[in-house]
Write an enzyme that holds these catalytic residues in place. Structure first.
Site: not given
Ligand code: NAD
Length: 455
Positions: A132, A208-209, A211, A213, A230, A264
């Site tokens: 994002n 990221g998400s 789940a 995280g 995050e 986020c």
């Molecule tokens: P995601 O968790 O699907 O993916 C995030 C990253 O993790 C990607 O690079 C993905 O390839 C990697 N990933 C996926 N599975 C993995 C694993 N098993 N081990 C290690 N890495 C893995 O998230 P997304 O859909 O790309 O992003 C959206 C989410 O991110 C939303 O929930 C959003 O709120 C969150 N987000 C949080 C912040 C914050 O600062 N708090 C900022 C931006 C986005």
């Protein structure tokens, strides 16, 4: 052997590039290269590390427009947002270029000698970035990590790798030594997971998400690996009747629909004091309908498409037609478009009011008084961001202290400044990024006692 992954423009659905999907051996090699150069990077004098980071910032500055255009094409960000994001990478690098020469330890009074502390780099830091905000989130990790003397491997999201790859090239152009900052494209379950399991990586910064995280945190526990998370948000925009309602209503659409709601920090719960509800909604409706959802490359575009068709389907799934108060507009035809959508919430336990939708949908609800506003705002497993609108600053501060969230704004919807700390309460994350203390998250504090006793 790596394979290739297609990169799609979400505004046109056209393929714009293809990038390598790295396998285990290639990921290991990148990590081992980062580990091999870590001792030399640690030894670079603070003044030289600072100079290299300033040069990196300057090179990014020379390429702001190019990086911005790449992000428009790859992530569907509006051109004005994308320019801000590339500028943010430059500014964060510049801000942390001041850090190596100021990252001092302490001299602590003790009996029988002198006690000193040193901040040592961790070694290799793995940064995992979501789709994002590909540029800013990369910068928030890599700049303080490098400033503290660590080497970095960074994995962009599979959907949005292009600006990260370009930043990797620009780092080399700026003179950052080979191997100190590497971008490794590929799948989360392979490249990202290897950052978690490879013993040479001493810290994982994950955005990221929830789940994923949680899995990362579990995986890091295995080696007691440092981790910053995050994660998601469901932030509240709290409007009191004594606020400047015109200003609050005019800016509320951008607090949630910016980046098509894929933020986020999106204020996706709008809490309006009952006595001002009708007036607020009268002002809010034209503001929502006025959001310019256009081709993101257009200078006047204020909102682009969603990232994928699947994301749009997931967002649409949250919209119950009987709750829709009004909608804005969106283009027809190719691209993953969705009009900004306003729901009047009947049930604050509903999925739409509780879960992170990550799209252009906001849920509006009434509250009666301060206590109820705080109660509704806190009825969430998340706690990332939020806003409070009131002319009574005492009240705004009381509510700010009561809301369990990491980054709040009063009479504003801004969430992020690189010079102030950013991060979540509760399930929105763990640790803080940015701000004056970011290097502490990329350092170990070492204590050294020197005896001064006569022998
Ligand atoms: P995601 O968790 O699907 O993916 C995030 C990253 O993790 C990607 O690079 C993905 O390839 C990697 N990933 C996926 N599975 C993995 C694993 N098993 N081990 C290690 N890495 C893995 O998230 P997304 O859909 O790309 O992003 C959206 C989410 O991110 C939303 O929930 C959003 O709120 C969150 N987000 C949080 C912040 C914050 O600062 N708090 C900022 C931006 C986005």
């Amino acid at each position: 052997m790596s394979t290739e992954q297609r990169v799609i423009n979400p505004a046109t659905e056209q393929e714009i590039a293809s990038v390598a999907v790295h396998d285990l051996d290639e990921t290991n090699r990148a990590i081992e290269r980062a580990a091999a150069v870590a001792p030399a990077w640690k030894k670079v004098a603070p003044v030289d590390r600072a100079r290299l980071l300033r040069r990196f910032a300057d090179v990014v500055d020379d390429h702001v427009e190019e990086l911005a255009q790449l992000e428009v094409a790859n992530a569907g960000h509006t051109i004005s947002n994308a320019r801000w994001e590339a500028g943010n990478v430059r500014d964060v690098l510049m801000y942390y270029s001041g850090a190596p020469e100021r990252h001092s330890g302490r001299q602590i009074p003790v009996a029988g000698g002198v006690d000193l502390t040193f901040y040592e780099p961790l070694g290799v830091v793995g940064i995992i970035v979501p789709w994002n905000f590909p540029m800013p989130i990369a910068g928030w990790g890599l700049a303080p990590a490098l400033a503290a003397g660590n080497t970095v491997v960074l994995k962009p999201a599979t959907l949005t790798p292009l600006t990260a790859l370009r930043l990797g090239e620009l780092a080399l152009e700026a003179g950052i030594p080979e191997g100190v900052f590497q971008v490794v494209t590929g799948d989360g379950a392979m490249v990202g997971n290897r950052f978690v399991t490879h013993p040479a990586i001493r810290k994982v910064c994950f955005t990221g998400s929830n789940a994923v995280g949680r899995r990362i945190m579990e995986g890091c526990a295995e080696q007691v690996k440092r981790v910053t998370l995050e994660l998601g948000g469901k932030s509240a925009n709290i409007i009191f009747a004594d606020a400047d309602l015109e200003k609050a209503a005019a800016s509320a659409p951008y607090a949630v629909f910016d980046n098509a709601g894929q933020d986020c920090c999106a204020r996706s719960r709008l809490l309006v004091q009952a006595s001002a509800y009708e007036r607020f909604m009268e002002l809010f409706e034209p503001a929502v309908k006025g959001v310019k959802v256009l081709d993101p490359a257009s200078e006047s575009s204020e909102m682009g498409p969603l990232i994928t068709a699947a994301q749009r389907d997931s967002v649409r799934d949250y919209v119950t037609e009987t709750e829709v108060a009004f909608r804005g507009s969106a283009p027809e035809g190719p691209g993953y478009w969705m009009a900004p959508t306003v729901l009047e919430t009947k049930d604050t336990t509903s999925r739409a009011f509780q879960e992170e939708i990550f799209g252009p949908v906001v849920s509006v609800v009434r509250f009666s008084d301060e206590a109820e506003a705080i109660e509704i705002a806190n009825e969430s497993p998340f706690g990332l961001s939020g806003s409070i609108w009131s002319r009574d600053i005492g009240r705004a501060l009381r509510v700010a202290r009561g809301v369990e969230t990491g980054a709040l704004s009063v009479n504003s919807n801004s969430s992020v400044r690189y010079s102030t700390p950013f991060g979540g309460f509760k399930q929105s994350g763990l640790g803080r990024e940015l701000g004056p203390d970011a290097l502490l998250g990329f350092s170990e504090e070492k204590n050294v006692f020197i005896s001064t006793e006569e022998s």
